[in-house]
Design a protein around this motif. Structure first.
Motif, PDB file in Angstrom:
ATOM      1  N   ASN A 238       8.245  -9.229   3.869  1.00  0.00           N
ATOM      2  CA  ASN A 238       7.497  -8.962   2.626  1.00  0.00           C
ATOM      3  C   ASN A 238       8.688  -8.076   1.935  1.00  0.00           C
ATOM      4  O   ASN A 238       8.800  -7.065   2.507  1.00  0.00           O
ATOM      5  N   ILE A 240       8.587  -5.979  -1.377  1.00  0.00           N
ATOM      6  CA  ILE A 240       7.674  -5.560  -2.529  1.00  0.00           C
ATOM      7  C   ILE A 240       8.227  -4.639  -3.304  1.00  0.00           C
ATOM      8  O   ILE A 240       8.977  -3.663  -3.096  1.00  0.00           O
ATOM      9  N   TRP A 283      -2.999  -2.831  -0.189  1.00  0.00           N
ATOM     10  CA  TRP A 283      -2.773  -3.872  -1.321  1.00  0.00           C
ATOM     11  C   TRP A 283      -3.885  -4.874  -1.218  1.00  0.00           C
ATOM     12  O   TRP A 283      -4.117  -5.500  -0.183  1.00  0.00           O
ATOM     13  N   LEU A 309       1.746 -11.795   0.131  1.00  0.00           N
ATOM     14  CA  LEU A 309       2.058 -10.803   1.516  1.00  0.00           C
ATOM     15  C   LEU A 309       1.666 -11.731   2.599  1.00  0.00           C
ATOM     16  O   LEU A 309       0.884 -12.572   2.669  1.00  0.00           O
TER      17      LEU A 309
END
Ligand SMILES: Nc1ncnc2c1ncn2[C@@H]1O[C@H](COP(=O)(O)OP(=O)(O)O)[C@@H](O)[C@H]1O
Ligand SMILES: [Mg+2]
Length: 347
Positions: A238, A240, A283, A309
């Motif tokens: 992931n 981010i 999140w 995600l």
């Protein structure tokens, strides 16, 4: 001392710069893999080492000797191609012995070395067959043996397993690694398949746009990718986007930053995310997709912004995944598992 050293090699075709200042040192008996997307220059670097191409700049040394200006046949380098390139009208024994024969080696010596090589690849009973009577995996073993009988200092393999199906590919990777360890030959292996690179390399050089972007052991690269590109290319990650202010990320789960304030990328492997039902510090999102693979459950969590995600959780017996649409919060399991890089995810 490294057996093979590549120093600042650059190469352009016309106006296209294909290799940019590539450097690499390979220890005797070890395997370095060049890993990168199609077109990043892997074959060009391999062909430069073999002498099929002359770089515009840089040097290539074997055992400390500069071989940059030697023709291919004087380089003591073996090359295994993607498509085997066996001679169809010669038997397996004749194919393996071909290189020794054109070097005018004595017949008895050739016979002995060919039998040794057949034993090494476990094809002794197939020596009198023709290539088309062998499976793809067996033919590729013959192609490797044909290079090994010449006892080169360095073995180069350019995506040798591409034509094989996934299962055979995996067993060939393991077999090749064992073979290389048995004969102790210094090797450079090219692939675009990260799993293959992880399986058989001592070190991996991640290439991108003609450059070596990172060099390290498979686990160093997995655990400490230095760029978002590398993080995404080895394993799944992931990526981010975050802003770093006063030494912390602005993300729902703030992470301490050892990199300067400004835009950053939080790299989190799916196995390092945990999922809790309902809202919380982390999140927040909803389950977009869930699949139970027996030992694990994989989730895609939609957050309304950015990419979903991905999380991979160990599965307890009898536990079913959360249903799509469930509200959840994702958190990084252990802050030590978060990797923070400067700059945006896809520069
Ligand atoms: N002989 C050549 N002439 C012109 N361009 C070439 C030649 N060989 C390779 N290229 C170009 O160089 C780039 C890198 O190619 P290559 O080394 O084969 O990449 P990879 O093996 O990583 O897929 C590609 O864009 C390719 O089109
Ligand atoms: Mg290639």
């Amino acid at each position: 001392m490294s057996q093979l050293v590549i120093e600042n090699v650059s190469k352009a075709f016309g106006t296209q710069q294909v290799l940019r200042d590539c450097g690499l040192a390979v220890d005797k008996g070890s395997v370095v893999t060049l890993l990168g997307p199609s077109g990043c220059g892997k074959t060009t670097l391999l062909r430069s080492i073999a002498g099929f191409l002359v770089p515009d700049a840089g040097r290539i040394l074997v055992n400390g000797q500069d071989i940059s200006h030697l023709p291919p046949n004087r380089r003591d380098v073996g090359y295994v191609f993607q498509n085997y390139a066996l001679f169809p009208h010669l038997t397996i024994r004749e194919n393996i012995g071909y290189g020794l024969k054109i070097r005018r080696k004595p017949k008895a010596l050739i016979r002995g070395k060919v039998e040794d090589a057949l034993g090494l690849i476990a094809l002794t009973d197939f020596g009198d067959r023709y290539p088309k009577q062998l499976s793809g995996g067996q033919q590729q073993r013959v192609a490797i043996a044909r290079s090994l009988v010449l006892e080169p200092e360095v073995l180069l393999l350019d995506e040798p397993f591409n034509a094989l199906d996934a299962q055979l590919r995996l067993s060939m990777q393991i077999e090749l690694r064992k073979l290389i360890d048995r004969v102790g030959i210094t090797s450079i292996f090219v692939t675009h398949d990260q799993q293959e690179a992880m399986t058989l390399s001592d070190r991996i050089a991640i290439m991108r746009g003609g450059r070596i972007e990172q060099l390290g052991t498979p686990l160093e690269i997995y655990d400490h990718p230095q760029t978002p590109f590398v993080a995404d290319f080895i394993g799944r990650a992931n990526l981010i986007p975050v802003a770093i202010r006063s030494g912390r990320t602005d993300s729902p789960q703030p992470i301490a930053a050892a990199v300067p304030d400004g835009p950053g990328t939080l790299v989190v492997r799916p196995e390092n995310l945990t999922i809790a039902e309902g809202p919380g510090p982390g999140w927040e999102g909803s389950v977009g997709f869930a699949t139970a693979l027996g030992a694990t459950i994989e989730y895609e969590i939609d957050r309304g912004v950015g990419e979903p995600l991905r999380a991979i959780l160990p599965r307890q017996p009898g536990v079913a995944p959360l249903t799509p649409g469930s509200r959840v919060t994702a958190r990084i399991r252990d802050e030590a598992a978060a990797i923070l890089l400067s700059g945006s995810p896809r520069p």
